[in-house]
Design an enzyme around this catalytic site. Structure first.
Site, mmCIF file in Angstrom:
data_model
loop_
_atom_site.group_PDB
_atom_site.id
_atom_site.type_symbol
_atom_site.label_atom_id
_atom_site.label_comp_id
_atom_site.label_asym_id
_atom_site.label_seq_id
_atom_site.Cartn_x
_atom_site.Cartn_y
_atom_site.Cartn_z
ATOM 1 N N ARG A 1 16.339 4.678 -11.295
ATOM 2 C CA ARG A 1 15.498 4.205 -10.185
ATOM 3 C C ARG A 1 16.227 3.160 -9.360
ATOM 4 O O ARG A 1 16.100 3.113 -8.136
ATOM 5 C CB ARG A 1 14.175 3.647 -10.730
ATOM 6 C CG ARG A 1 13.215 4.753 -11.139
ATOM 7 C CD ARG A 1 12.118 4.282 -12.067
ATOM 8 N NE ARG A 1 11.301 3.247 -11.479
ATOM 9 C CZ ARG A 1 10.710 2.276 -12.182
ATOM 10 N NH1 ARG A 1 10.861 2.210 -13.481
ATOM 11 N NH2 ARG A 1 9.986 1.384 -11.568
ATOM 12 N N LYS B 1 6.997 -6.190 -6.061
ATOM 13 C CA LYS B 1 6.280 -5.705 -4.876
ATOM 14 C C LYS B 1 4.782 -5.553 -5.135
ATOM 15 O O LYS B 1 3.962 -6.061 -4.381
ATOM 16 C CB LYS B 1 6.831 -4.336 -4.428
ATOM 17 C CG LYS B 1 8.253 -4.349 -3.939
ATOM 18 C CD LYS B 1 8.632 -2.995 -3.321
ATOM 19 C CE LYS B 1 8.576 -1.841 -4.306
ATOM 20 N NZ LYS B 1 9.593 -1.900 -5.367
ATOM 21 N N ARG C 1 4.384 2.128 -18.921
ATOM 22 C CA ARG C 1 4.708 3.083 -17.865
ATOM 23 C C ARG C 1 5.812 4.023 -18.325
ATOM 24 O O ARG C 1 6.829 3.582 -18.857
ATOM 25 C CB ARG C 1 5.155 2.338 -16.595
ATOM 26 C CG ARG C 1 4.027 2.155 -15.613
ATOM 27 C CD ARG C 1 4.467 1.420 -14.392
ATOM 28 N NE ARG C 1 5.518 2.086 -13.636
ATOM 29 C CZ ARG C 1 5.819 1.770 -12.382
ATOM 30 N NH1 ARG C 1 5.147 0.826 -11.768
ATOM 31 N NH2 ARG C 1 6.783 2.399 -11.759
ATOM 32 N N ARG D 1 10.481 4.742 1.964
ATOM 33 C CA ARG D 1 11.632 4.586 1.073
ATOM 34 C C ARG D 1 12.824 5.430 1.479
ATOM 35 O O ARG D 1 13.878 5.327 0.838
ATOM 36 C CB ARG D 1 11.228 4.997 -0.346
ATOM 37 C CG ARG D 1 10.650 3.860 -1.197
ATOM 38 C CD ARG D 1 10.063 4.470 -2.469
ATOM 39 N NE ARG D 1 10.266 3.694 -3.646
ATOM 40 C CZ ARG D 1 9.266 3.189 -4.400
ATOM 41 N NH1 ARG D 1 8.017 3.328 -4.033
ATOM 42 N NH2 ARG D 1 9.534 2.539 -5.497
HETATM 43 P P1 AMP Z 1 6.524 2.384 -7.631
HETATM 44 O O1 AMP Z 1 5.264 2.104 -8.366
HETATM 45 O O2 AMP Z 1 6.459 1.968 -6.188
HETATM 46 O O3 AMP Z 1 7.738 1.838 -8.337
HETATM 47 O O4 AMP Z 1 6.712 3.959 -7.614
HETATM 48 C C1 AMP Z 1 6.837 4.697 -8.824
HETATM 49 C C2 AMP Z 1 7.421 6.063 -8.544
HETATM 50 O O5 AMP Z 1 6.576 6.781 -7.657
HETATM 51 C C3 AMP Z 1 8.786 6.052 -7.869
HETATM 52 O O6 AMP Z 1 9.861 5.878 -8.778
HETATM 53 C C4 AMP Z 1 8.791 7.438 -7.226
HETATM 54 O O7 AMP Z 1 9.017 8.460 -8.192
HETATM 55 C C5 AMP Z 1 7.354 7.571 -6.754
HETATM 56 N N1 AMP Z 1 7.202 7.013 -5.394
HETATM 57 C C6 AMP Z 1 6.485 5.919 -5.026
HETATM 58 N N2 AMP Z 1 6.570 5.707 -3.708
HETATM 59 C C7 AMP Z 1 7.382 6.688 -3.215
HETATM 60 C C8 AMP Z 1 7.876 6.999 -1.937
HETATM 61 N N3 AMP Z 1 7.569 6.254 -0.854
HETATM 62 N N4 AMP Z 1 8.680 8.085 -1.818
HETATM 63 C C9 AMP Z 1 8.979 8.856 -2.874
HETATM 64 N N5 AMP Z 1 8.576 8.595 -4.114
HETATM 65 C C10 AMP Z 1 7.773 7.530 -4.300
#
Ligand code: AMP
Length: 185
Positions: free
Chosen positions: A139, A8, A128, A83
C-alpha cells in the site's frame, strides 16, 4: 492526502464534524460494502486485500453517487479520494458540473517508521485485513507511485496545504484546523 497510516481517517472525522460537512471516505464506503457482501464489496475486496487500488471506474462512480446526495451540497470532506490522475480528472468534471471548487487539499506527512508502527498497532486493535506487513508495504508503494505525484499537481493549483502528522492526535488536529483557517475551540 497522505500515505496509509498518516491519520487521514482520524483527523477527517474531527475536521468534518468541526466544519459540519459530511466525511466522505472511499475506504469506509468500500469496507461497509465488503461487510454487507454487496456486489461492489465483493469486487473491491479483491483489490483491498492485496493493497491495490480499486479500479478507477468503480471508485469514481461511487464518489459521483455520494456527492449527489443533498447533504453534500453545502460542502464535504473527501478522505482518500482522489488517489490517481484519472480520479482527479473525474472529480474535476463532477465539481465543474456542480459549479463548485475545492477550497483546500490537505496532505498529512508522517515518517515511514512511524507509519509502519501505527499500522501494525491498528492491525491488532481493529483487525483490518489489509494491515498485515506485506500488504502495508504494498500500500505504501502504491501510494508513492500513484498518489504522491498528485500533490505536485495540487501545489500548482495553489490548493495544497501540508501539515505535520507526527505526534498526538489532538496536536495534529490543532495544526490541521489552523492550516485550514478554522479558529480553535
Ligand atoms: P483507506 O481506508 O483510505 O486506506 O482505503 C483502504 C483501501 O480501499 C485502499 O487500500 C484501496 O484498496 C481502497 N481505496 C480507498 N480509496 C480508494 C480510491 N480513491 N481509489 C482506489 N482504491 C481506494
Amino acid at each position: 492526502m497522505g500515505p496509509p497510516g498518516a491519520g487521514k481517517g482520524t483527523q477527517a472525522v474531527v475536521v468534518a464534524a468541526r466544519l459540519a460537512v459530511p466525511h466522505i471516505s472511499t475506504g469506509d464506503i468500500f469496507r461497509a460494502n465488503v461487510e454487507h457482501a454487496t456486489p461492489l464489496g465483493v469486487e473491491a475486496k479483491r483489490y483491498m486485500d492485496a493493497g491495490e487500488y480499486v479500479p478507477d471506474s468503480v471508485t469514481n462512480a461511487m464518489v459521483r453517487d455520494r456527492l449527489a446526495h443533498p447533504d453534500a451540497t453545502p460542502g464535504f470532506l473527501l478522505d482518500g479520494y482522489p488517489r490517481t490522475p484519472a480520479q482527479v480528472e473525474q472529480l474535476d468534471g463532477m465539481l465543474g458540473t456542480a459549479d463548485v471548487a475545492l477550497d483546500h487539499v490537505l496532505e498529512l506527512t508522517v515518517d515511514t517508521e512511524e507509519i509502519v508502527a501505527r499500522l501494525l498497532k491498528r492491525a491488532v486493535e481493529q483487525g483490518r485485513a489489509d494491515d498485515t506487513e506485506d500488504v502495508i508495504r504494498r500500500r505504501m508503494q502504491v501510494y508513492a507511485e500513484q498518489t504522491e505525484p498528485l500533490t505536485s499537481l495540487y501545489t500548482r493549483r495553489n490548493l495544497l496545504v501540508r501539515v505535520d502528522g507526527m505526534g498526538e492526535v489532538e496536536d495534529v488536529t490543532a495544526r490541521v484546523l489552523s492550516a485550514l483557517g478554522v479558529a480553535g475551540p
